[in-house]
Design a protein around this motif. Structure first.
Motif, PDB file in Angstrom:
ATOM      1  N   ARG A  49      24.594  49.338  77.035  1.00 14.91           N
ATOM      2  CA  ARG A  49      24.268  49.099  78.783  1.00 14.91           C
ATOM      3  C   ARG A  49      24.984  50.378  79.499  1.00 14.91           C
ATOM      4  O   ARG A  49      24.352  50.730  80.460  1.00 14.91           O
ATOM      5  CB  ARG A  49      25.065  47.739  79.040  1.00 14.91           C
ATOM      6  N   ALA A  50      25.903  50.859  79.021  1.00 10.18           N
ATOM      7  CA  ALA A  50      26.622  52.110  79.682  1.00 10.18           C
ATOM      8  C   ALA A  50      26.243  53.353  79.255  1.00 10.18           C
ATOM      9  O   ALA A  50      25.948  54.288  80.159  1.00 10.18           O
ATOM     10  CB  ALA A  50      28.176  52.085  79.310  1.00 10.18           C
ATOM     11  N   LEU A  51      25.686  53.605  77.988  1.00 11.28           N
ATOM     12  CA  LEU A  51      25.216  54.928  77.625  1.00 11.28           C
ATOM     13  C   LEU A  51      23.781  54.970  77.446  1.00 11.28           C
ATOM     14  O   LEU A  51      23.263  56.116  76.974  1.00 11.28           O
ATOM     15  CB  LEU A  51      25.920  55.135  76.276  1.00 11.28           C
ATOM     16  N   GLY A  52      23.071  53.818  77.314  1.00 12.60           N
ATOM     17  CA  GLY A  52      21.579  54.048  77.320  1.00 12.60           C
ATOM     18  C   GLY A  52      20.802  54.146  76.058  1.00 12.60           C
ATOM     19  O   GLY A  52      19.785  54.629  76.082  1.00 12.60           O
ATOM     20  N   VAL A  53      21.523  53.857  74.930  1.00 11.11           N
ATOM     21  CA  VAL A  53      21.064  53.747  73.583  1.00 11.11           C
ATOM     22  C   VAL A  53      20.172  52.446  73.483  1.00 11.11           C
ATOM     23  O   VAL A  53      21.002  51.478  73.303  1.00 11.11           O
ATOM     24  CB  VAL A  53      22.223  54.155  72.623  1.00 11.11           C
ATOM     25  N   CYS A  54      19.031  52.457  73.358  1.00 12.34           N
ATOM     26  CA  CYS A  54      18.407  51.231  73.180  1.00 12.34           C
ATOM     27  C   CYS A  54      17.803  50.931  71.803  1.00 12.34           C
ATOM     28  O   CYS A  54      17.121  49.864  71.737  1.00 12.34           O
ATOM     29  CB  CYS A  54      16.969  51.761  74.020  1.00 12.34           C
ATOM     30  N   ASP A  55      17.930  51.803  70.906  1.00 12.77           N
ATOM     31  CA  ASP A  55      17.685  51.460  69.547  1.00 12.77           C
ATOM     32  C   ASP A  55      18.710  51.334  68.746  1.00 12.77           C
ATOM     33  O   ASP A  55      19.498  52.416  68.497  1.00 12.77           O
ATOM     34  CB  ASP A  55      16.670  52.588  69.055  1.00 12.77           C
ATOM     35  N   VAL A  56      18.964  50.134  67.978  1.00 15.26           N
ATOM     36  CA  VAL A  56      20.043  50.190  67.059  1.00 15.26           C
ATOM     37  C   VAL A  56      19.550  49.731  65.699  1.00 15.26           C
ATOM     38  O   VAL A  56      18.539  48.957  65.687  1.00 15.26           O
ATOM     39  CB  VAL A  56      21.112  49.197  67.701  1.00 15.26           C
ATOM     40  N   GLY A  57      20.333  49.877  64.510  1.00 18.33           N
ATOM     41  CA  GLY A  57      19.907  49.720  63.255  1.00 18.33           C
ATOM     42  C   GLY A  57      20.550  48.707  62.371  1.00 18.33           C
ATOM     43  O   GLY A  57      21.775  49.185  62.411  1.00 18.33           O
ATOM     44  N   GLU A  58      20.327  47.782  61.920  1.00 18.26           N
ATOM     45  CA  GLU A  58      21.209  46.767  61.292  1.00 18.26           C
ATOM     46  C   GLU A  58      20.659  46.839  59.856  1.00 18.26           C
ATOM     47  O   GLU A  58      19.585  46.997  59.436  1.00 18.26           O
ATOM     48  CB  GLU A  58      20.941  44.985  61.745  1.00 18.26           C
ATOM     49  N   ASN A  59      21.868  46.685  58.955  1.00 18.67           N
ATOM     50  CA  ASN A  59      21.830  46.833  57.455  1.00 18.67           C
ATOM     51  C   ASN A  59      21.677  45.497  57.047  1.00 18.67           C
ATOM     52  O   ASN A  59      21.143  45.218  55.992  1.00 18.67           O
ATOM     53  CB  ASN A  59      22.815  47.719  57.051  1.00 18.67           C
ATOM     54  N   ARG A  60      22.149  44.469  57.518  1.00 19.64           N
ATOM     55  CA  ARG A  60      22.398  43.149  56.918  1.00 19.64           C
ATOM     56  C   ARG A  60      21.930  42.006  57.724  1.00 19.64           C
ATOM     57  O   ARG A  60      22.268  42.045  59.011  1.00 19.64           O
ATOM     58  CB  ARG A  60      24.028  42.849  56.599  1.00 19.64           C
ATOM     59  N   VAL A  61      21.041  41.413  56.973  1.00 17.19           N
ATOM     60  CA  VAL A  61      20.548  40.179  57.971  1.00 17.19           C
ATOM     61  C   VAL A  61      21.744  39.025  58.339  1.00 17.19           C
ATOM     62  O   VAL A  61      21.533  38.801  59.719  1.00 17.19           O
ATOM     63  CB  VAL A  61      19.552  39.346  56.881  1.00 17.19           C
ATOM     64  N   GLN A  62      22.412  38.810  57.843  1.00 17.25           N
ATOM     65  CA  GLN A  62      23.631  37.896  58.100  1.00 17.25           C
ATOM     66  C   GLN A  62      24.525  38.331  59.392  1.00 17.25           C
ATOM     67  O   GLN A  62      24.614  37.563  60.146  1.00 17.25           O
ATOM     68  CB  GLN A  62      24.842  37.591  56.765  1.00 17.25           C
ATOM     69  N   GLN A  63      24.795  39.856  59.130  1.00 13.88           N
ATOM     70  CA  GLN A  63      25.283  40.288  60.247  1.00 13.88           C
ATOM     71  C   GLN A  63      24.613  40.264  61.438  1.00 13.88           C
ATOM     72  O   GLN A  63      24.976  40.027  62.721  1.00 13.88           O
ATOM     73  CB  GLN A  63      25.895  41.868  60.141  1.00 13.88           C
ATOM     74  N   LEU A  64      23.395  40.443  61.574  1.00 10.79           N
ATOM     75  CA  LEU A  64      22.432  40.332  62.712  1.00 10.79           C
ATOM     76  C   LEU A  64      22.470  39.230  63.372  1.00 10.79           C
ATOM     77  O   LEU A  64      22.438  38.927  64.523  1.00 10.79           O
ATOM     78  CB  LEU A  64      20.882  40.686  62.400  1.00 10.79           C
ATOM     79  N   LEU A  65      22.273  37.962  62.365  1.00 11.84           N
ATOM     80  CA  LEU A  65      22.163  36.440  62.860  1.00 11.84           C
ATOM     81  C   LEU A  65      23.615  36.323  63.680  1.00 11.84           C
ATOM     82  O   LEU A  65      23.725  35.589  64.508  1.00 11.84           O
ATOM     83  CB  LEU A  65      22.028  35.652  61.510  1.00 11.84           C
ATOM     84  N   GLU A  66      24.812  36.758  62.947  1.00  7.96           N
ATOM     85  CA  GLU A  66      26.107  36.252  63.610  1.00  7.96           C
ATOM     86  C   GLU A  66      26.211  37.012  64.889  1.00  7.96           C
ATOM     87  O   GLU A  66      26.708  36.586  65.837  1.00  7.96           O
ATOM     88  CB  GLU A  66      27.100  37.059  62.652  1.00  7.96           C
ATOM     89  N   ARG A  67      25.605  38.347  65.191  1.00  3.39           N
ATOM     90  CA  ARG A  67      25.741  38.939  66.382  1.00  3.39           C
ATOM     91  C   ARG A  67      24.618  38.362  67.534  1.00  3.39           C
ATOM     92  O   ARG A  67      24.886  38.527  68.627  1.00  3.39           O
ATOM     93  CB  ARG A  67      25.427  40.407  66.287  1.00  3.39           C
ATOM     94  N   TRP A  68      23.741  37.903  67.223  1.00  2.00           N
ATOM     95  CA  TRP A  68      22.301  37.626  67.780  1.00  2.00           C
ATOM     96  C   TRP A  68      22.595  37.102  69.336  1.00  2.00           C
ATOM     97  O   TRP A  68      22.129  37.684  70.218  1.00  2.00           O
ATOM     98  CB  TRP A  68      21.503  36.949  67.199  1.00  2.00           C
ATOM     99  N   ASP A  69      23.521  36.042  69.434  1.00  4.53           N
ATOM    100  CA  ASP A  69      23.633  35.369  70.651  1.00  4.53           C
ATOM    101  C   ASP A  69      24.263  36.604  71.645  1.00  4.53           C
ATOM    102  O   ASP A  69      24.232  36.304  72.902  1.00  4.53           O
ATOM    103  CB  ASP A  69      24.279  34.042  70.629  1.00  4.53           C
ATOM    104  N   ALA A  70      25.211  37.061  71.092  1.00  4.65           N
ATOM    105  CA  ALA A  70      26.257  38.034  71.977  1.00  4.65           C
ATOM    106  C   ALA A  70      25.584  39.298  72.195  1.00  4.65           C
ATOM    107  O   ALA A  70      26.300  40.041  73.188  1.00  4.65           O
ATOM    108  CB  ALA A  70      27.658  38.213  71.126  1.00  4.65           C
ATOM    109  N   LEU A  71      24.565  39.690  71.773  1.00  3.12           N
ATOM    110  CA  LEU A  71      24.139  40.781  72.061  1.00  3.12           C
ATOM    111  C   LEU A  71      23.320  40.885  73.200  1.00  3.12           C
ATOM    112  O   LEU A  71      22.643  39.795  73.680  1.00  3.12           O
ATOM    113  CB  LEU A  71      23.050  41.358  70.820  1.00  3.12           C
ATOM    114  N   ASP A  72      23.428  42.216  73.953  1.00  4.23           N
ATOM    115  CA  ASP A  72      22.745  42.102  75.178  1.00  4.23           C
ATOM    116  C   ASP A  72      21.385  42.777  75.120  1.00  4.23           C
ATOM    117  O   ASP A  72      21.119  43.719  74.962  1.00  4.23           O
ATOM    118  CB  ASP A  72      23.384  43.018  76.343  1.00  4.23           C
ATOM    119  N   ARG A  73      20.397  41.812  74.907  1.00  2.00           N
ATOM    120  CA  ARG A  73      19.129  42.185  74.146  1.00  2.00           C
ATOM    121  C   ARG A  73      17.926  42.942  75.049  1.00  2.00           C
ATOM    122  O   ARG A  73      16.945  43.077  74.820  1.00  2.00           O
ATOM    123  CB  ARG A  73      18.673  41.028  73.573  1.00  2.00           C
ATOM    124  N   GLU A  74      18.155  42.690  76.464  1.00  3.54           N
ATOM    125  CA  GLU A  74      17.323  43.294  77.443  1.00  3.54           C
ATOM    126  C   GLU A  74      16.815  44.666  77.141  1.00  3.54           C
ATOM    127  O   GLU A  74      17.885  45.415  77.413  1.00  3.54           O
ATOM    128  CB  GLU A  74      17.550  42.697  78.841  1.00  3.54           C
TER     129      GLU A  74
END
Length: 230
Positions: A49-74
């Motif tokens: 949001r603040a710094l304009g980095v629009c591409d992020v890389g996840e290493n772990r499926v479980q971690q992605l699922l745990e974060r999913w709802d809290a991520l600002d995904r727009e």
């Protein structure tokens, strides 16, 4: 809210170094993928949001699922950059924009199956084990061309290029040969076998090696520690 101002300096510094490395080889667009394995959702959202980095890389499926709802995904593009097990594909197939770590026929078949179920075409990079290390995932450079040719039978997979993780090196310059060899291998495969996919994307280089990777042809660099260390 934590004081995240140090990230402003980190991101500015990384972007300047990316720009300088690209300029040394004639100028080229390079995508910064923030490797978020060791950080939390607050930092990821600030980065986006603040710094304009629009591409992020996840290493772990479980971690992605745990974060999913809290991520600002727009406007956020999530790359899967870690080892992907076939039985986990179904959980991320509709959540990621690019899988960097395709390295087996069984994984390709599962990506095809799950992408078909969701009515989408999944962009993938084939992972090359550039150091031919026994304890690392990725295809041997010698097996890559045949494997890539075989992907044409999967209509829901779109091969976009290649990824590598070089062996751990003591000096930054020591990474160069692995990136150079992978870059040349990928161009050879593209020119001889895959000229129908457009110029291949190369995902190479991490915090300690991304500048060398860019000089050797990287289009995507995966930076974590250098972004998130205060």
């Amino acid at each position: 809210m934590s004081d995240l101002s140090y990230m402003d300096r980190n991101v500015q510094g990384i972007r300047e170094r990316i720009g300088a490395a690209a300029a040394r080889v004639g100028g080229r667009d390079v995508t910064l993928v923030a490797a978020i394995k060791y950080t939390d959702t607050e930092h990821v959202n600030y980065l986006h949001r603040a710094l304009g980095v629009c591409d992020v890389g996840e290493n772990r499926v479980q971690q992605l699922l745990e974060r999913w709802d809290a991520l600002d995904r727009e406007g956020l593009r999530i790359h899967f950059i870690g080892k992907l097990q076939s039985n986990k594909v179904k959980y991320i197939i509709d959540k990621v924009s690019l899988i960097h770590s395709l390295d087996s026929e069984s994984l390709a078949a599962e990506i095809e199956k799950q992408a078909s179920r969701h009515g989408l075409v999944m962009d993938v990079l084939v992972e090359i084990n550039s150091g031919e290390e026994e304890n690392k995932s990725g295809l041997s450079p010698h097996a890559a061309a045949e494997f890539c040719e075989g992907l044409v039978k999967y209509p829901h997979i779109r091969l976009r290029g290649f990824m590598t993780m070089a062996p751990k090196c003591e000096k930054k310059e020591d990474y160069r040969k692995y990136f150079r060899e992978t870059s040349q291998l990928c161009l050879d495969i593209w020119q001889k076998k895959l000229h129908n996919i457009g110029r291949p994307i190369l995902s190479m280089g991490m915090s300690e090696s991304f500048e060398v990777a860019i000089e050797e042809g990287a289009d995507i660099v995966r930076v974590g520690r250098a972004l998130f260390e205060p």
